[in-house]
Design a protein around this motif. Structure first.
Motif, PDB file in Angstrom:
ATOM      1  N   ALA A  13       0.860  -1.228  -0.200  1.00  0.00           N
ATOM      2  CA  ALA A  13       0.000  -0.090  -0.133  1.00  0.00           C
ATOM      3  C   ALA A  13       0.941   1.175  -0.065  1.00  0.00           C
ATOM      4  CB  ALA A  13      -1.090  -0.047   1.188  1.00  0.00           C
ATOM      5  N   TYR A  54      -6.007  -1.028   6.845  1.00  0.00           N
ATOM      6  CA  TYR A  54      -4.678  -0.115   6.351  1.00  0.00           C
ATOM      7  C   TYR A  54      -4.691   1.122   7.054  1.00  0.00           C
ATOM      8  CZ  TYR A  54      -4.300  -3.379   2.402  1.00  0.00           C
ATOM      9  OH  TYR A  54      -4.142  -4.583   1.812  1.00  0.00           O
ATOM     10  N   LYS A  59      -5.359   4.631   3.052  1.00  0.00           N
ATOM     11  CA  LYS A  59      -6.739   4.408   2.652  1.00  0.00           C
ATOM     12  C   LYS A  59      -7.521   5.702   2.327  1.00  0.00           C
ATOM     13  CE  LYS A  59      -9.097   3.058   6.474  1.00  0.00           C
ATOM     14  NZ  LYS A  59      -9.752   2.301   7.551  1.00  0.00           N
ATOM     15  N   LEU A  66      -7.436  -0.497  -2.476  1.00  0.00           N
ATOM     16  CA  LEU A  66      -6.922  -1.676  -1.711  1.00  0.00           C
ATOM     17  C   LEU A  66      -7.983  -2.756  -1.393  1.00  0.00           C
ATOM     18  CD1 LEU A  66      -5.436   0.831   0.788  1.00  0.00           C
ATOM     19  CD2 LEU A  66      -4.389  -0.187  -0.728  1.00  0.00           C
TER      20      LEU A  66
END
Length: 88
Positions: A13, A54, A59, A66
């Protein structure tokens, strides 16, 4: 490196976050390209299957997806035997 921890998804991420926030470096030498969306694709076969939460700073980026989290159960039929199972 351990691949069976939630932190591995965090690394992916944050890598996408870096690509998007530093597009000029990411696409160095590609003058006609742009990054419109980053997608983190996870095939998850951890022993303890939990959702991944996350950090808010990744996010909250609107062009990072995601949600592509595919959970693989260990006791499922192996790919090599799928066709035989379908024929039954």
């Amino acid at each position: 490196m351990s691949y069976d921890k939630e932190e591995r998804a965090f690394e992916g991420a944050y890598q996408l976050k870096d690509y998007i926030e530093n597009e000029e470096r990411t696409l160095e030498g590609s003058k006609h390209s742009r990054i419109h969306l980053g997608v983190l694709l996870i095939f998850d076969a951890r022993e303890e299957m939990r959702d991944i939460e996350y950090p808010e700073e990744v996010k909250s980026i609107p062009n990072i997806d995601l949600s592509q989290h595919f959970k693989i159960e260990k006791d499922k039929v192996k790919a090599s035997k799928v066709y035989k199972e379908l024929k039954k």
